[in-house]
Motif scaffolding. Structure first.
Motif, short mmCIF file in Angstrom:
data_model
loop_
_atom_site.label_atom_id
_atom_site.label_comp_id
_atom_site.label_asym_id
_atom_site.label_seq_id
_atom_site.Cartn_x
_atom_site.Cartn_y
_atom_site.Cartn_z
N THR A 9 0.82 -1.21 0.00
CA THR A 9 0.00 0.00 0.00
C THR A 9 0.86 1.26 0.00
OG1 THR A 9 -1.69 -1.21 1.24
CG2 THR A 9 -1.89 1.18 1.17
N SER A 60 2.83 1.72 -3.38
CA SER A 60 2.03 2.03 -4.56
C SER A 60 1.28 3.35 -4.45
CB SER A 60 1.00 0.90 -4.79
OG SER A 60 0.11 0.79 -3.69
N LYS A 61 1.49 4.09 -3.37
CA LYS A 61 0.68 5.29 -3.14
C LYS A 61 1.00 6.42 -4.11
CE LYS A 61 3.56 7.51 0.41
NZ LYS A 61 3.58 8.86 -0.18
N HIS A 112 -2.83 0.83 -6.28
CA HIS A 112 -2.99 1.40 -4.94
C HIS A 112 -4.42 1.22 -4.43
CE1 HIS A 112 -2.14 3.85 -1.48
NE2 HIS A 112 -3.07 4.73 -1.80
N GLU A 113 -5.36 1.25 -5.32
CA GLU A 113 -6.76 1.06 -4.92
C GLU A 113 -6.98 -0.36 -4.41
OE1 GLU A 113 -11.27 1.34 -6.84
OE2 GLU A 113 -9.50 1.86 -8.04
N CYS A 165 -4.70 -2.46 -3.21
CA CYS A 165 -3.96 -2.65 -1.95
C CYS A 165 -4.64 -1.93 -0.79
CB CYS A 165 -2.52 -2.15 -2.11
SG CYS A 165 -1.55 -3.02 -3.36
N SER A 166 -5.16 -0.74 -1.04
CA SER A 166 -5.79 0.03 0.02
C SER A 166 -7.06 -0.64 0.51
CB SER A 166 -6.10 1.45 -0.46
OG SER A 166 -4.92 2.13 -0.83
N PRO A 221 -1.27 6.42 3.50
CA PRO A 221 -1.65 6.43 2.08
C PRO A 221 -3.02 7.03 1.86
CG PRO A 221 -0.74 4.30 2.73
CD PRO A 221 -0.96 5.08 3.99
N GLY A 231 -5.31 6.19 -0.21
CA GLY A 231 -6.39 5.24 -0.46
C GLY A 231 -7.13 4.81 0.78
#
Length: 739
Positions: A273, A276-277, A286-287, A289-290, A322, A324
């Protein structure tokens, strides 16, 4: 002839005692230890002396009936269990060798019968592991279960949690072996996929379960592939890991990715997360992972099982927060990251206390895995650091008691952070320097910022002077010890920034004390607070607390200078924890409010304004997009420092001037612009330099904000003497410094 017949034909011996049971002589009731199978089946006496050789077949009955006389084996010996101890038992399979004496004591006839049955079975034979059925296990283990239960308690339970743990340990012993249903399924070949059918079909893949990275949720759902996961882990190790080295170094090897996914799903998801932010090209990563990280955090908050890796994951998220993980992102920074970090650190502390991580802060005899113990100590010390720093940032009380006053943790207590080969970064030394500085942060916060009432009394009485002087000396000693530490440029920059902000945080208290003392001495002579304060601070050098005020301004300017000149925006600042962004915002807000009291001469004010302008440029360069933290807070500073349009005065209201407006109770009356277009504030009713939410309200034009532009755009300002029609300021000023 059975016993009945023998009793009828044989006369009783004279003088022989009579049995009380059936009136039979005792010589007829003599028990023999050996008998043939035919007599044993009839439960009659076997006379093996008929053939002339005592104890040798054939017996008298088999001779008469013309049967084959086969001598049976002895059933004596072995282990006998009393029936009253079989009632309550717990199956236990910890000691498989308990069945060995029973097998050795089996009679030859029984062994031969088993072998004959096995050889006569027409199909393939499946050998089940030596796990006895539940009833047999109960028979073998129920003798000593009471003793084991008594030993497992160890001591008197101190609380319901201890009693629950005792019962859990006892229950685990009963569930370690296979369940009866599982054993029956394996034995009979029933179920979805049996051992018998697997062996018969030659399919050995049925026994292999998927493990490793393929079982990771994001890979199973095809949101990510193993190659992308490894790229994100490598990116995190290169750019983010040095600032908070909590992830074990063994997981930064491609060969350990399977173990990382199997054993550390919380930590791995946090790494993905964070890494990938800032991937603007592929925001969907990122979406994904978040969303998964949010689910795992919800599970922790709901009481799901977790280990030290979950605590580490929460601490990492609190350092970077992050985007997300937040439902809404404002275009202007308003301190949302502080609130999210506060919650994540609090959850990490709660989980750490429940896992017993606080016990690792006290040195003792290492029990168990030394490496695991060192990892737990590092995680708990990081909890202490994060708790102190987030409390300092938002002006709240501490949650954690810390490592303990007698601990004195040093770099040798964190061997996982020490360099492996020449040229490696000595993270252990950097961590110890951060820990020492954090303890100073905590002491300053505990003593000077402990509460509004205590702080106010200390300001008016003047007791703070000796404390601030002592803290200044301690901060200089830290600088003399760790200022020459050999480390990379990013690490040195973070230590210098932390040092400068601690100087600001300590000396700003004396600045606010000078303001409070000045207001307490103000006479009711019609002079506004703004004019009174500007007259007080017109000559700072002549004031009693001049050294504190000057040093606080110097610390704020030094912080922004390091941020502008030393930290590379694209290579260093972009990956730094968010607290270094927010420290810079606090410093810029502090300088803005200091100039509103007339502390800075015109030349210094122009220099500070140029420094803030350069800071906004650096923050924009360090941002990956318009919604990144640097861009959002640079926009906050631009709105704060740009000149505000002056309010046109009506001819009828010209005579009143600003003095009347400054005495008004409306909040907007406390921030009227001067001749240069800058807004001045009254310390009695405005936002704190630590309250970024209130600063964001001021510049963003919220209904409760203090922005002149906002009131002009919404029509609340009409240009007349009845221009300001706003509600009273309702900000929470109970726990933050008013300055």
């Amino acid at each position: 002839m059975d016993i009945t017949e023998q009793d009828e034909l044989s006369p009783p011996v004279e003088g022989a005692p009579i049995s009380k049971a059936k009136g039979r002589p005792d010589h007829l009731m003599k028990r023999v230890s050996r008998a043939c199978l035919h007599c044993r089946q009839r439960k009659s006496k076997c006379d093996l002396d008929a053939s002339g050789s005592p104890g040798v077949p054939p017996c008298q009955r088999c001779i008469r009936d013309r049967r084959d006389c086969v001598l049976g084996g002895s059933n004596r010996g072995g282990r006998r269990i009393r029936k009253n101890k079989i009632k309550n038992f717990t199956p236990d399979t910890k000691q498989p060798t308990q069945k060995k004496p029973d097998l050795e004591s089996a009679s030859p006839t029984e062994s031969e019968t088993i072998q004959q049955a096995a050889s006569s079975y027409p199909g393939p034979v499946v050998f089940v592991p030596t796990n006895p059925p539940a009833q047999a296990v109960a028979t073998a283990t129920s003798v000593s279960v009471d003793d084991e239960d008594a030993a497992s308690i160890g001591s008197v339970p101190r609380n319901p949690s201890d009693a629950w743990q005792c019962l859990t340990d006892i229950a685990k012993r009963g569930t370690e072996g296979p369940s009866p249903a599982t054993t029956d399924s394996v034995r009979t070949g029933t179920g979805g996929y049996s051992v018998y059918s697997a062996l018969q079909n030659g399919d050995v893949t049925g026994f292999q379960t998927k493990t490793g990275i393929k079982t990771y949720r994001l890979v199973q759902s095809r949101s990510l592939d193993p190659g992308t996961v490894w790229q994100l882990v490598a990116r995190y190790a290169e750019h983010f890991h040095p600032y908070l080295p909590l992830v074990p170094r063994k997981y930064f090897s491609r060969t350990t990715l399977d173990a990382f996914a199997n054993d550390e799903k919380h930590l791995l998801t946090a790494v993905l997360t964070i890494a990938s932010k800032d991937l603007v090209e592929r925001p969907e990563i990122h979406e994904y992972c978040s969303k998964y990280m949010h689910e795992l955090i919800s599970g922790i908050a709901a009481g799901a099982d977790c280990d030290v890796e979950a605590v580490e994951a929460l601490l990492l998220l609190a350092e970077w927060e992050p985007q997300g993980l937040r439902p809404k992102i404002e275009r202007v920074g308003r301190g949302e990251e502080d609130r999210a970090a506060w919650m994540h650190v609090g959850l990490a502390l709660r989980s750490g206390y429940f896992l017993g991580l606080d016990r690792t802060s006290f040195r003792g005899d290492a029990s168990g895995d030394t490496e695991a113990e060192e990892r737990r100590r590092l995680a708990w010390t990081s909890c202490y650091i994060s708790d102190r720093l987030i409390s300092v940032r938002i002006g709240r009380a501490f949650w954690s008691r810390g490592p303990g006053p007698m601990t004195g943790l040093v770099s040798q207590d964190f061997p996982s952070l020490q360099p492996i080969k020449d040229g490696d970064e000595d993270y252990a030394q950097i961590f110890q320097a951060t820990l020492d500085l954090t303890q100073l942060y905590g002491n300053v916060h505990d003593l000077l910022y402990s509460g509004m009432r205590t702080s106010s009394q200390m300001m008016l009485m003047g007791d703070y002077v000796k404390y601030v002087d002592d803290f200044r000396l301690a901060i200089l000693r830290w600088k003399s010890r760790w200022g020459s530490l050999k480390c990379s440029t990013p690490m040195r920059t973070t230590l210098e920034l932390s040092y400068e902000y601690l100087r600001l945080y300590t000396n700003a208290f004396a600045f606010q004390a000078a303001i409070s003392q000045s207001l307490s001495k103000q006479k009711n002579d019609g002079q506004s607070q703004r004019e009174h304060l500007r007259a007080t601070f017109d000559n700072v050098a002549s004031m009693q607390d001049a050294r504190f005020i000057i040093e606080s301004l110097d610390a704020a300017k030094a912080y922004l200078t390091i941020l502008v000149e030393t930290a590379d925006p694209e290579k260093h600042l972009h990956f730094m924890p968010l607290r270094f962004y927010l420290y810079g915002i606090y410093a810029a807000v502090f300088l803005y409010k200091a100039r509103s009291f007339g502390v800075m001469p015109p030349a210094e004010e122009m220099s500070v304004r140029d420094l803030v302008s350069r800071t906004t440029e650096v923050l924009n360069r360090a941002s990956a997009g318009p919604d990144d933290i640097g861009a959002r807070y640079s926009r906050l500073l631009e709105l704060l420092w740009r000149p505000k349009p002056t309010a046109p005065a009506s001819p009828a209201g010209t005579q009143q001037g600003n003095d009347v407006i400054m005495q008004n109770t409306n909040p907007i009356s406390n921030c009227m612009p001067d001749q240069d277009g800058y807004v001045h504030f009254s310390p009695a009713n405005d936002f704190s330099w630590l309250d970024l939410e209130a600063v964001g309200d001021y510049v963003s034009g919220d209904p409760g904000a203090l922005s002149l532009d906002a009131f002009q755009s919404t029509g609340l300002y009409t240009g007349s003497d009845r221009a300001w029609q706003t509600p009273m300021w309702s900000g929470d000023m109970t726990n933050t410094l008013l300055f």
